[in-house]
Design a protein around this motif. Structure first.
Motif, PDB file in Angstrom:
ATOM      1  N   ALA A  16       0.841  -1.194   0.000  1.00  0.00           N
ATOM      2  CA  ALA A  16       0.000   0.000   0.000  1.00  0.00           C
ATOM      3  C   ALA A  16       0.881   1.252   0.000  1.00  0.00           C
ATOM      4  O   ALA A  16       1.915   1.284   0.679  1.00  0.00           O
ATOM      5  N   PRO A  17       0.513   2.292  -0.753  1.00  0.00           N
ATOM      6  CA  PRO A  17       1.332   3.512  -0.805  1.00  0.00           C
ATOM      7  C   PRO A  17       1.556   4.133   0.568  1.00  0.00           C
ATOM      8  O   PRO A  17       2.629   4.650   0.846  1.00  0.00           O
ATOM      9  N   ARG A  18       0.561   4.090   1.428  1.00  0.00           N
ATOM     10  CA  ARG A  18       0.705   4.663   2.768  1.00  0.00           C
ATOM     11  C   ARG A  18       1.774   3.908   3.560  1.00  0.00           C
ATOM     12  O   ARG A  18       2.606   4.519   4.232  1.00  0.00           O
ATOM     13  N   ASP A  19       1.767   2.568   3.485  1.00  0.00           N
ATOM     14  CA  ASP A  19       2.766   1.768   4.194  1.00  0.00           C
ATOM     15  C   ASP A  19       4.160   1.973   3.618  1.00  0.00           C
ATOM     16  O   ASP A  19       5.143   2.039   4.345  1.00  0.00           O
ATOM     17  N   GLU A  20       4.237   2.068   2.292  1.00  0.00           N
ATOM     18  CA  GLU A  20       5.534   2.268   1.647  1.00  0.00           C
ATOM     19  C   GLU A  20       6.122   3.632   2.019  1.00  0.00           C
ATOM     20  O   GLU A  20       7.315   3.750   2.291  1.00  0.00           O
ATOM     21  N   ALA A  21       5.287   4.660   2.057  1.00  0.00           N
ATOM     22  CA  ALA A  21       5.764   5.997   2.433  1.00  0.00           C
ATOM     23  C   ALA A  21       6.246   6.008   3.883  1.00  0.00           C
ATOM     24  O   ALA A  21       7.262   6.652   4.203  1.00  0.00           O
ATOM     25  N   GLY A  22       5.549   5.285   4.755  1.00  0.00           N
ATOM     26  CA  GLY A  22       5.977   5.207   6.151  1.00  0.00           C
ATOM     27  C   GLY A  22       7.325   4.536   6.303  1.00  0.00           C
ATOM     28  O   GLY A  22       8.176   4.979   7.072  1.00  0.00           O
ATOM     29  N   ALA A  23       7.537   3.455   5.553  1.00  0.00           N
ATOM     30  CA  ALA A  23       8.818   2.745   5.613  1.00  0.00           C
ATOM     31  C   ALA A  23       9.949   3.610   5.061  1.00  0.00           C
ATOM     32  O   ALA A  23      11.062   3.616   5.602  1.00  0.00           O
ATOM     33  N   ARG A  24       9.669   4.365   4.007  1.00  0.00           N
ATOM     34  CA  ARG A  24      10.687   5.251   3.433  1.00  0.00           C
ATOM     35  C   ARG A  24      11.044   6.365   4.417  1.00  0.00           C
ATOM     36  O   ARG A  24      12.218   6.743   4.546  1.00  0.00           O
TER      37      ARG A  24
END
Length: 121
Positions: A16-24
């Motif tokens: 999910a884009p939200r999860d990916e942005a959080g990890a980044r």
């Protein structure tokens, strides 16, 4: 947008884009924390020497490295999604045999007999 005849499987969807942005963001913040630690160590460690220059260079180049690390795509070591078709095609386990019918216990009562009168004397 091209439509495909098959519906995409939930296991093959990307993160999910939200999860990916959080990890980044977490990767970026960790690297920038290391940069701040380099600045502090560069100022506080005395006497100054070659390590001061190494810490200074790390503090200068870490922002670039942080951005590159944060913008790297999905983890290549991630396992590929498995097709759920294989799991659906497996036969269902055999149902256990039904338990044997319980034995029937019948209780019959006999009517109470009236007591016999005693001989009168």
């Amino acid at each position: 947008m091209k439509s495909s005849p098959r519906t995409p499987s939930a296991t093959s969807l990307p993160r999910a884009p939200r999860d990916e942005a959080g990890a980044r963001l977490v990767k970026y913040m960790i690297t920038m924390g290391i940069r701040i630690a380099c600045f502090i160590a560069m100022v506080l460690i005395t006497p100054y020497g070659w390590y001061t220059w190494v810490l200074g260079a790390a503090a200068v180049f870490l922002p670039y490295i942080a951005v590159v690390i944060a913008n790297v795509g999905a983890d290549p070591r991630r396992a590929a999604a498995e097709s759920p078709d294989r799991q659906i095609a497996t036969p269902a386990p055999e149902a256990p045999a039904p338990p044997a019918a319980p034995g029937v216990i019948r209780i019959s009562e006999t009517p109470r007999l009236s007591p016999e009168p005693e001989d009168e004397r």
